[in-house]
Design an enzyme around this catalytic site. Structure first.
Site, short mmCIF file in Angstrom:
data_model
loop_
_atom_site.label_atom_id
_atom_site.label_comp_id
_atom_site.label_asym_id
_atom_site.label_seq_id
_atom_site.Cartn_x
_atom_site.Cartn_y
_atom_site.Cartn_z
N GLY A 13 0.82 -1.38 -0.19
CA GLY A 13 -0.18 -0.19 0.73
C GLY A 13 0.82 1.40 -0.78
O GLY A 13 2.02 1.09 -0.73
N ALA A 51 7.33 15.62 0.30
CA ALA A 51 6.68 16.86 -0.07
C ALA A 51 7.50 16.04 -2.47
O ALA A 51 8.33 15.39 -2.59
CB ALA A 51 8.13 18.13 -0.29
N LYS A 79 4.59 24.94 -1.74
CA LYS A 79 5.58 24.57 -2.51
C LYS A 79 5.83 25.22 -3.31
O LYS A 79 5.70 24.93 -4.66
CB LYS A 79 6.00 22.90 -2.30
CG LYS A 79 8.17 22.98 -2.70
CD LYS A 79 8.30 21.25 -3.06
CE LYS A 79 9.24 21.44 -3.69
NZ LYS A 79 9.62 20.21 -3.26
N GLU A 342 16.11 16.69 -4.05
CA GLU A 342 15.44 17.14 -4.75
C GLU A 342 14.00 16.44 -4.63
O GLU A 342 12.43 17.01 -6.22
CB GLU A 342 15.41 17.28 -6.29
CG GLU A 342 16.70 18.27 -6.51
CD GLU A 342 16.43 18.94 -6.57
OE1 GLU A 342 15.32 20.10 -6.78
OE2 GLU A 342 17.57 20.00 -6.71
N THR A 344 11.96 13.85 -5.58
CA THR A 344 11.90 13.12 -6.58
C THR A 344 10.98 11.32 -6.88
O THR A 344 10.42 11.47 -7.42
CB THR A 344 12.59 13.49 -7.71
OG1 THR A 344 14.11 11.67 -6.81
CG2 THR A 344 13.17 14.44 -7.91
#
Length: 500
Positions: A13, A51, A79, A342, A344
């Site tokens: 999950g 984020a 952001k 970063e 990602t």
């Protein structure tokens, strides 16, 4: 003709599993596909950062999740980019924003003109031409559609609670027919002739059969790495950080509309502001910092009281040799791990799923489809790898970790990028490159990697005129940012989370 239903089984999950379930349910609805997700409440999920990048907006739009609802449901904030602190040297700051530095001037990208002005004595950073930084530096936010002209030329992403986002995705997936099964995998069964996975057996002896299996089992990579034995390509020699400590803290001060990354002696620290708390973590190299020192360093640099003890995490940066083997496709941490510098990881989940939906046939899987999926995904991972390495190898800090990174041999693709930049201030881009030229310019100039020359066409504009253009843009962006509401006030008005 009768429709043959394709049975898709998602193992695991969390954000990866429920993102896969929600998107597959959206694009492979019954009767063409029957989608089952297996997860166990006894197995925790790993969150090294809360984020992402602006691409997540497309995902939410496809699923019909409206931005205010998403932000409120996940205790989110907005952001505009990442502020890098102390990366080049202690005291240095630069910003990688979700935007560029304005339109071309006389057919030449703005950074060439900035380089010329700098050579002539300008000491203002290129961030002054960035709309995201103009707003972020003032803790202000408004969406691009609320702005005009040059002030609207930026994008935004979010900080959010990944666990709450997974719950939101689960609601959408189950509403569209996805079946959730609680249980732990005890055995993976394979076809003796083809090698395909045919079923998984749970610890209560239930058998879950499928045609296609999506491995979202985290670092363990239960299906792809475990059952199928697909190896791991370790990039630790380029990205040596292999540990993290993470802890939440009480909110302090106003909400900043950006992530902060602060370099430390043996790694770097993240700060991610949410509505209800701040997410913090220290990524470090265990050869240069002990776990106890890492925990002390993290706890000693919070801007609010900690909400618990730091959670340790061990990892190796790298990827699986293949992401799709037989009828198994790995998504998320089961596919690889790119440290959250970063941010990602969710982007890689999203692009991997988009690629899967585009290529996955409704019947038998042609090996060439898997080969093309692997080609594209390997390219994407390698381009992100190079971008992350650039953050480390360009630092002039004098601690052992940073000296090692400065001296290490680089991938050929990154060496070519840096050499081209050094020669003419251009960044050659490869296929499947997430970070475009403005992103590279932000990191290269922020780390003081300045080229020997710039586009000669930039010399055609008189310096006095160029300085005036620079000052006009800087003033216009500052004025636009001042018209934006404070970030926390914008959230209070539009997408405040309900109190628990």
């Amino acid at each position: 003709m009768a429709v043959q239903t394709q049975r898709i089984v998602i193992v695991g999950g969390g954000t990866a599993g429920w993102m896969a379930a929600a998107l597959l349910a959206r694009f492979r609805a019954a009767p063409y596909a029957d989608i089952t997700l297996i997860e166990s409440d006894a197995i925790g999920t790993i969150g090294v950062g809360e984020a992402t990048v602006p691409l997540i907006q497309q995902l939410n739009q496809v699923l019909g999740i409206h931005e205010p609802d998403f932000v409120a449901a996940t205790n989110g904030t907005f952001k505009l980019g990442i502020e890098f602190v102390d990366w080049h040297r202690v005291g240095n700051r630069h910003f990688h924003g979700f935007g560029d530095y304005g339109a071309d001037i006389a057919g030449v990208a703005p950074h060439h003109h900035w380089l010329r002005l700098r050579a002539a004595g300008l000491d203002t950073p290129i961030d002054a031409w960035s709309m995201p930084w103009a707003a972020a530096a003032r803790d202000r936010f408004a969406p691009p559609q609320a702005m005009q002209d040059a002030a609207a030329a930026f994008k935004h992403a979010y900080h959010f609670d990944a666990g709450l986002y997974a719950r939101l995705l689960r609601r959408h997936a189950e509403a569209n027919g996805v079946t959730r099964i609680e249980g732990r995998i005890a055995e993976v069964l394979r076809d003796g002739d083809t090698g395909d996975v045919t079923a998984v057996r749970l610890d209560d002896q239930r058998m879950i059969q499928g045609h296609v299996f999506i491995d979202c089992s985290g670092f363990g990579s239960l299906l792809l790495g475990g059952a199928l034995g697909v190896g791991f390509v370790d990039w630790s020699h380029w990205l040596p950080c292999d540990r993290a400590m993470a802890v939440g803290s009480m909110r302090g001060g106003r909400l900043t509309p950006f992530t902060r990354s602060t370099a430390r002696a043996a790694g770097w620290q993240w700060r991610i502001p949410l509505q209800h708390r701040t997410g913090n973590g220290l990524v470090y190299c265990s050869r240069h910092m002990a776990d106890e020192e890492a925990a002390d360093t993290l706890l000693g640099s919070l801007d609010g009281a900690p909400l618990g003890d730091p959670r340790p995490l061990r990892f190796s940066t790298g990827r699986r040799e293949r992401f799709w083997a037989h009828n198994v496709i790995a998504i998320g941490l089961a596919a690889g791990f790119m440290e959250p510098l970063e941010l990602t990881s969710i982007q890689l989940i999203q692009t991997g799923l988009a690629r899967l939906i585009e290529l996955l046939p409704s019947g038998a899987i042609d090996p060439m489809i898997a080969a093309e999926y692997n080609r594209q995904t390997i390219g994407e991972y390698e381009r992100i790898r190079d971008f992350l390495i650039a953050h480390y190898c360009l630092s002039e800090r004098d601690e052992p970790l940073w000296r090692e990174c400065r001296a290490m041999a680089l991938p050929d693709t990154l060496m070519h990028k840096l050499a081209t930049w050094d020669a003419c201030a251009r960044v050659p881009l490869y296929d499947l490159e997430l970070h475009q030229e403005p992103s590279w310019v932000a990191i290269l100039t922020g780390q003081r990697r300045l080229p020997r020359a710039w586009d000669a066409s930039a010399d055609q504009i008189p310096l006095t005129q160029l300085r005036a253009l620079f000052e006009q843009r800087q003033a216009a962006l500052a004025h636009a940012a001042e018209r934006m509401p404070p970030h926390d006030r914008f959230i209070e008005r539009t997408c405040m989370a309900q109190a628990a």
